[in-house]
Design a protein around this motif. Structure first.
Motif, mmCIF file in Angstrom:
data_model
loop_
_atom_site.group_PDB
_atom_site.id
_atom_site.type_symbol
_atom_site.label_atom_id
_atom_site.label_comp_id
_atom_site.label_asym_id
_atom_site.label_seq_id
_atom_site.Cartn_x
_atom_site.Cartn_y
_atom_site.Cartn_z
ATOM 1 N N TYR A 50 -51.494 28.015 56.503
ATOM 2 C CA TYR A 50 -51.592 29.036 57.555
ATOM 3 C C TYR A 50 -53.005 29.153 58.092
ATOM 4 N N THR A 54 -52.667 26.823 61.535
ATOM 5 C CA THR A 54 -51.978 27.727 62.444
ATOM 6 C C THR A 54 -52.941 28.828 62.859
ATOM 7 N N THR A 56 -52.782 32.886 65.095
ATOM 8 C CA THR A 56 -52.002 33.901 65.785
ATOM 9 C C THR A 56 -52.761 34.275 67.046
ATOM 10 N N ARG A 57 -52.083 34.175 68.186
ATOM 11 C CA ARG A 57 -52.678 34.569 69.468
ATOM 12 C C ARG A 57 -51.697 35.460 70.211
ATOM 13 N N ILE A 60 -48.433 36.238 68.666
ATOM 14 C CA ILE A 60 -47.521 35.130 68.350
ATOM 15 C C ILE A 60 -48.117 34.346 67.194
ATOM 16 N N ARG A 61 -47.354 34.248 66.137
ATOM 17 C CA ARG A 61 -47.810 33.640 64.893
ATOM 18 C C ARG A 61 -47.502 32.143 64.839
#
Length: 142
Positions: A50, A54, A56-57, A60-61
């Motif tokens: 994570y 990845t 989060t923006r 939105i994850r």
């Protein structure tokens, strides 16, 4: 979108032959650092699935990190675009494939996933260690 890569995975013999290759970086990708601490390939660096592959923006994850974010992550892991990366996990996990997908998205030149988990490689005689690896930071250009 990058072209299909017919050599996504590397097998036991390939791993065995490249364990000491200075141009290959084994990236142990997982959801919990304890997976890495419990045993990993010698020289493997830890990457959090994570946290490193990845973001989060706008609420939105699990989006793909921006290019500069991914370059910074790879640089922190001691990886530049001249290296071959092999993603691996302790056990069955999506994280090596997520890392592969993100790096293919940015057209990283040489990225693979180990066919077997660290546990399966160890059963085949591949050494493991609990020694923490502190990679020398570098600059990566994707």
């Amino acid at each position: 979108m990058p072209a299909a890569n017919p050599n996504v995975t590397v097998d036991l013999d390939w791993v065995r032959a490249h364990l000491d290759d200075p141009n290959v970086v084994f990236v142990h990708v997982g959801g919990e650092r304890a997976e890495y601490e419990g045993g990993h390939l010698p020289g493997a660096v830890w990457a959090d699935g994570y946290g490193d592959f990845t973001v989060t923006r706008n609420g939105i994850r699990a989006l793909v990190p921006l290019r500069e974010e991914q370059e910074a992550t790879l640089g922190r892991l001691g990886i530049d675009e001249t290296k071959t990366i092999v993603c691996v996990a302790s056990g069955k996990s999506m994280w090596p494939y997520r890392a592969y997908w993100v790096l293919r998205y940015y057209r990283f030149p040489s990225i693979h996933v180990a066919e077997r988990t660290v546990a399966a490689l160890a059963r085949e005689g591949i050494p493991t260690t609990t020694a923490d690896v502190a990679p020398a930071p570098t600059t990566c250009h994707l």
